[in-house]
Design an enzyme around this catalytic site. Structure first.
Site, mmCIF file in Angstrom:
data_model
loop_
_atom_site.group_PDB
_atom_site.id
_atom_site.type_symbol
_atom_site.label_atom_id
_atom_site.label_comp_id
_atom_site.label_asym_id
_atom_site.label_seq_id
_atom_site.Cartn_x
_atom_site.Cartn_y
_atom_site.Cartn_z
ATOM 1 N N SER A 106 -41.801 -8.531 82.563
ATOM 2 C CA SER A 106 -42.386 -8.577 81.112
ATOM 3 C C SER A 106 -42.767 -9.951 80.390
ATOM 4 C CB SER A 106 -41.472 -7.654 80.287
ATOM 5 O OG SER A 106 -40.172 -8.088 80.120
ATOM 6 N N SER A 135 -38.048 -9.394 85.125
ATOM 7 C CA SER A 135 -38.875 -9.849 84.031
ATOM 8 C C SER A 135 -39.040 -11.545 83.886
ATOM 9 C CB SER A 135 -38.757 -9.321 82.532
ATOM 10 O OG SER A 135 -39.323 -8.055 82.692
ATOM 11 N N LYS A 162 -39.763 -16.102 74.109
ATOM 12 C CA LYS A 162 -40.484 -14.654 74.137
ATOM 13 C C LYS A 162 -40.123 -13.922 73.074
ATOM 14 C CE LYS A 162 -39.737 -10.719 77.422
ATOM 15 N NZ LYS A 162 -39.056 -9.902 78.573
HETATM 16 N N1 GLN Z 1 -40.539 -4.431 85.516
HETATM 17 C C1 GLN Z 1 -39.153 -3.980 85.099
HETATM 18 C C2 GLN Z 1 -39.322 -2.963 84.120
HETATM 19 O O1 GLN Z 1 -40.359 -2.384 83.930
HETATM 20 C C3 GLN Z 1 -38.481 -5.165 84.645
HETATM 21 C C4 GLN Z 1 -38.410 -5.201 83.169
HETATM 22 C C5 GLN Z 1 -37.624 -6.301 82.466
HETATM 23 O O2 GLN Z 1 -36.852 -7.114 83.320
HETATM 24 N N2 GLN Z 1 -37.552 -6.657 81.225
HETATM 25 O O3 GLN Z 1 -38.152 -2.151 83.779
#
Ligand code: GLN
Length: 505
Positions: free
Chosen positions: A156, A180, A81
């Protein structure tokens, strides 16, 4: 018969290289070829690094030729990532802010994968600074779900999940602050695990919410995820991350143990929640029956404060993000606006032009929530809710070994289908409370949904540092869905991409 990279698990690749069936260079080249053939449609990567990949593969082949003992994942390609540093690559967090940022050191999690013999092939797309659930907020391009390229891969860590689901790589690293890893794994039909907070070092990973962030692996099989966990934790705690703890377990040991007599918690309120689609609910119920058929006992558990989880997360997360992202001031790091009249203008214009809309929304929200007068009302209340939710989980685990729940309320949606940020935040219902409590969670693919024809999944969550138990149940589900005659798993690579490039010479 031709053999393609996408038919091979990480375990199988490492074994094949050890046995001399194929070389690490051949495997790396096959992964790079698969990427070349499939990326137009998937766009999982922000940067591919063939030189680094081939050099790492050649080191594996040289070690084998010298007769040395190969590390456990020798020659296995993986994606990283793009919020994780790797020397020789840029680390952009999918943001204009860091578009040209060259990694000056390598994150511990990445280094440990390299130490285990893994071969880095590229940096995967993500929502900007990991804010989001679609990967659409990447400043560079969206990523497409390999099961239907008009749909999002989730986020994400959508690039990491899509790269695995498209068969470009057998393993990938993601980070999970509120879901994410688990949510994109669910939407792309792969296994994705968020370990217990503290199990994996965050050193060298660009921070979002420091009390919530955790790194973890994606794979197509539970065993591959267990192998990656061994690589990530095997060397013990990382002195460079104060939250890192020793995690002295072999994640592959007991993976295939029977679950007979073990207890699986079900949270009735979660199964009734608004927004959970009938096909997702049916899939999770079928998973519960499968575990029951294998001899587990289902018990109902109640977590009375779960209702507060989303609100608490969207206070704590933005507050921490606001302080973490303050460092991108256009002076020391990141995009620098040219020709500014003074330092103030330079900082504010650099931030105005370097960050995209969601990154700005989170930081403005965080700034507001931490301001005097407001802080007590929201931040303090959110911390109290966090304590209660953590205690809820602890008492639930007195009654069960793991809890089974959905990973996502629904299957992958179309790009742009959900545009209201609040609706998007509500879709994090099933993942967020786990980050709040700090426990581990793993999303397991369960085949294709009856209505959508897209991947459906369930999540297993376990007590802190009982991640191995969680994987054992994940493996039980996987075993239940595996075709006994052919050994084929319920889901593998999205069919549109299988065998497209990536043939082993
Ligand atoms: N969807 C969640 C957010 O937008 C999780 C994001 C994440 O785990 N980085 O905060």
């Amino acid at each position: 018969m031709a053999q393609y990279i996408d038919t091979l698990s990480a375990a199988r690749i490492a074994a094949g290289i050890k046995a001399g069936e194929f070389s690490a260079r051949e495997v790396a080249q096959a992964s790079l070829d698969a990427i070349a053939a499939r990326e137009d449609a998937v766009q999982a990567f922000l940067q591919v690094c063939p030189e680094l990949a081939l050099a790492a593969a050649d080191r594996v082949d040289a070690a084998r030729a010298a007769g040395g003992e190969l590390p456990p994942l020798a020659g296995v390609p993986f994606a990283i990532k793009d919020n994780m540093n790797l020397v020789g690559t840029r680390t952009t967090c999918a943001s204009r802010m860091l578009e040209n940022y060259e990694s000056v050191y390598t994150a511990t999690c990445v280094q440990r994968m390299l130490d285990a013999g893994c071969v880095p092939v590229g940096k995967a797309n993500m929502d900007e600074f990991a804010f989001g659930s679609t990967t659409d907020s990447s400043a560079f391009h969206p990523t497409h779900n390999p099961w239907d390229t008009e749909r999002v891969p989730g986020g994400s860590s959508g690039g990491s999940a899509a790269a695995v689901a498209a068969g470009e790589v057998p393993l990938a690293l993601g980070s999970d602050t509120g879901g994410s890893i688990r949510q994109p794994a669910a939407l792309c039909g792969v296994v994705g695990m968020k370990p217990t907070y503290g199990a994996v070092s965050r050193y060298g990973v660009v921070a979002f919410g420091s009390s919530l962030d955790q790194v973890g692996p994606f794979g197509r099989t539970v065993e591959d995820v267990a192998l990656a966990m061994n690589a990530l934790t095997g060397a013990g705690k990382d002195p460079y991350d104060g939250t890192s703890q020793d995690c002295p377990v072999d994640f592959c040991e007991h993976l295939n143990d029977p679950i007979e007599g073990r207890r699986v918690g079900i949270i009735p309120a979660f199964m009734e929640a608004e927004g959970l689609t009938p096909e997702m609910r049916a899939a999770v119920e079928a998973a519960a029956r499968e575990l029951e058929n294998q001899g587990a006992e289902l018990v109902e558990v109640d977590l009375p404060h779960l209702d507060a989880a989303i609100a608490a997360y969207y206070v704590i997360g933005p507050a921490e993000a606001f302080s973490n992202l303050a460092r991108f001031d256009g002076i020391r790091y990141g995009y620098q606006e040219p020709d500014c009249a003074n330092l103030d203008a330079q900082s504010s214009l650099s931030r105005a032009h370097g960050f995209g809309p969601e990154a700005k929304r989170r930081q403005m929200l965080g700034a507001y929530l931490l301001s005097s007068g407001v802080y007590d009302k929201y931040y303090y209340a959110a911390q109290k809710a966090r304590t209660l939710i953590t205690a809820d989980y602890a008492s639930a685990y007195e009654r069960c070994d793991v809890i089974l729940m959905p990973s996502s309320p629904r299957t992958a949606w179309r790009h742009g289908e959900i545009s209201d940020p609040t609706q998007m935040y509500l879709a994090d219902l099933y993942t967020i409370s786990i980050n709040i409590a700090g426990n581990g969670g793993v999303s397991v693919p369960l085949g294709l949904g009856a209505d959508s024809g897209l991947p459906v999944a369930a999540q297993l969550v376990g007590p802190a540092f009982k991640d191995r138990t969680m994987l054992m149940f994940a493996r039980a589900l996987e075993r239940g869905l595996t075709d006994a005659a052919t050994g084929a798993p319920a889901l593998s690579v999205a069919p549109a991409f299988a065998g497209k490039g990536g043939e082993l010479a």
